[in-house]
Every structure is written in structure tokens, then in C-alpha cells.
Design an enzyme around this catalytic site. Structure first.
Site, short mmCIF file in Angstrom:
data_model
loop_
_atom_site.label_atom_id
_atom_site.label_comp_id
_atom_site.label_asym_id
_atom_site.label_seq_id
_atom_site.Cartn_x
_atom_site.Cartn_y
_atom_site.Cartn_z
N ASP A 19 0.87 -1.33 0.01
CA ASP A 19 -0.07 0.01 -0.14
C ASP A 19 0.92 1.29 0.04
OD1 ASP A 19 -2.16 1.67 -0.02
OD2 ASP A 19 -2.79 1.27 2.21
N PHE A 180 -12.00 -1.15 4.97
CA PHE A 180 -11.10 -0.61 5.38
C PHE A 180 -11.15 -1.00 6.90
CE2 PHE A 180 -9.51 3.51 3.03
CZ PHE A 180 -9.42 2.82 1.83
#
Length: 319
Positions: A19, A180
């Protein structure tokens, strides 16, 4: 006694995704896939080592009689293509490239932007099967993904905080979703001061676990990729999830830790038929009924939009 790092064990059961937009970090970490967003691109674009990449991206913009806004918009797309093209060389899998968050409530504009991004990558020698178009999981964004998936352009539905977002994305045929974790925990800690959460009771972990189990039980092929982690405990509690996208600092922590990592999530195959699809009314009511999902989705879109605007300011000075 276990001699393998937690990261190596995780890789045996989950596709590990980096990420970050930092090419050097990706090169060091050797992930299968990589995912970027406007905030990560903004950060990378301000690093001196990528000045040449930014300059090359700007040079690729054909200005003609375009307005300044059109030139800057294309420059941002070219920067995404520049970083993405370099990252593709370093990972064997796919790279997620985000559509401008300011298009999150415009289905047609999102589709047009995604097609343009795919076209620019093709010009750069990168085929669409190496890419995922990253779109905020609003109702409009999910509808855009449905059209794009039908055209063979695979999508990553992101900023998923509520179950309705995940379910609607899978029902639309999305290739992958990014629910998330850390941002959900942030909301619950703020709403419930003093409450202590373990990795197992972490609301973000609970959310991703329920999404994963629902998808597997009902036979959805959409990949579940947990995202936005605050600590390694959250990651370990989701070991076995299809994909996990993790920042460099936490990847380094997992690499340094030598301990047994048990599998937390398992795909036992479909046991239930898929339910009737959510319609727009049901989706919007579910979101309205979930204060956390509504607030965090709006906050996430605003944050990515703000970082896109900051990048525009930087580019305006360069162009």
C-alpha cells in the site's frame, strides 16, 4: 519452534499487496500486487528521487488549445500512469490506480476517466489485465464499476466501510473490494472513549471478517482485500483473507517478527444461494442507518479530493 517470519507465513495464505506509491519501497518489499491512492501519489510526487518521473509525465501532456484545468487534469493522469508503469515492472500481479475522488458521485464521468486511464496505460505498453481501476464505493461508483467490468476493465471498489457497500459491489461483479480496517477502528474509538479493543474485537477486523464469510458462503467471486491497518494485530487477525494491502512500515514489522501465525479466515465454499440484489433505495437506507460508514466514506472522499487539489497546486507551479 517457528523459524519463519510472520510475513512469510502470511504470504502462504494471503496475497500481500504493498500500500504505497513509493517505487523504492515496492522494490524492497517484493509484494504480489500494489495499490495507490491520491494521498500516496501526492507523497511520492514530492520526493526528490521522483522529480524526473514527474517531469516526464508533464512532458507527455499534449496541450494544444486545452484549458489550464484540462492540462493539469491530464498531467495528473500521466503521473498516475508514470508511477503505475514503473510499479508494474516490479510486481507480478496488478496495480490499482484511483479515479479522481471528485468524480465519486458521477457514474458517466467515472466511466470516461477509467477508460482514459486504461488508454494511457496501453500507450505506455501496459495492458489492462495488469491494472485495477480504483473507484470509491458510492452507489454511482458501483454502477460505473458494473459497466466497466462488463467491458473487461477490472475494478477495485475502495473506501468500503459498510456491509451494504461490499454486498452491492459483489452483486455488480466487481473484481475486488477494499474494506477498510483502521479507519473503522478510529471511528469507534472516538465514539466510545476509553473502550479497549483486542485484535479479535477490533470493529474493522469484525467488519472484514463478516464480509469475507458472506462472500464465501454465498459464492461471490469478488476478492476481499483488507486495507487501512493501524497495527500488525489487525493484520494477523485477518490472516487467510484473499488479499491484504499493507503499508511499508507494517510490512517491515511483520518481516522482523518470528512467531507462529495461525489462519484466521478460511474459505469453506458456498453453502447458500445469493440473495436478491440490493436496489438503490435499500443501499441508501443501509448507508443512512450506518453512521460510521456514512461519515467515514464522506471523510475519505474529501481527503482524497483534497490531496488531488494539493497535487494540482504543485503542478500549476510547474506547468
Amino acid at each position: 519452534m517457528c523459524s519463519a517470519s510472520v510475513l512469510d507465513q502470511l504470504r502462504d495464505m494471503t496475497t500481500v499487496v504493498a500500500d504505497t506509491g513509493d517505487i523504492a519501497a515496492i522494490q524492497r518489499l517484493n509484494p504480489i500486487d500494489a495499490t495507490t491512492n491520491p494521498s500516496l501519489i501526492l507523497k511520492a510526487a514530492q520526493m526528490p528521487e521522483y522529480a524526473d518521473l514527474i517531469a516526464a509525465a508533464i512532458a507527455r501532456v499534449e496541450r494544444g488549445d486545452k484549458s489550464e484545468a484540462e492540462v493539469i487534469s491530464e498531467a495528473i493522469d500521466q503521473i498516475g500512469v508514470g508511477f503505475g508503469s514503473e510499479i508494474v515492472k516490479l510486481v507480478p500481479g496488478r496495480v490499482s490506480i484511483e479515479v479522481d475522488a471528485r468524480l465519486s458521485f458521477d457514474t458517466d464521468a467515472t466511466i470516461a476517466k477509467a477508460r482514459n486511464i486504461i488508454s494511457l496505460f496501453k500507450e505506455a505498453g501496459v495492458e489492462k489485465d495488469r491494472l485495477l481501476i480504483k473507484i470509491a464505493a458510492t452507489w454511482e461508483g458501483i454502477r460505473a464499476a458494473e459497466v466497466l467490468e462488463a467491458e473487461g476493465i477490472n475494478c477495485n471498489l475502495t473506501l468500503i466501510f459498510g456491509f451494504a457497500q461490499a454486498r452491492a459491489s459483489a452483486e455488480a461483479g466487481a473484481y475486488l473490494i477494499s474494506p477498510f480496517v483502521g479507519r473503522i477502528l478510529d471511528w469507534f474509538k472516538k465514539a466510545n472513549p476509553g473502550t479497549e479493543y483486542t485484535a479479535e474485537t477490533d470493529p474493522g477486523v469484525v467488519s472484514v471478517t463478516s464480509i469475507y464469510n458472506y462472500f464465501k458462503t454465498h459464492g461471490f467471486n469478488t476478492i476481499v482485500m483488507g486495507a487501512s491497518f493501524r497495527n500488525t494485530g489487525e493484520i494477523k487477525a485477518l490472516a487467510g483473507c484473499d488479499n491484504l494491502t499493507i503499508g511499508p512500515a507494517l510490512l517491515d514489522e511483520l518481516e522482523a517478527e518470528i512467531a507462529e501465525l495461525p489462519r484466521a479466515l478460511t474459505d469453506n465454499g458456498a453453502t447458500s444461494e445469493q440473495e436478491p440484489k440490493l436496489d438503490e433505495k435499500a443501499f441508501r437506507w443501509a448507508m443512512n442507518d450506518d453512521a460510521m460508514a456514512t461519515e467515514k466514506l464522506a471523510e475519505g472522499i474529501r481527503g482524497f479530493a483534497a490531496d488531488s487539489e494539493k497535487l494540482e497546486v504543485i503542478l500549476r507551479g510547474m506547468i
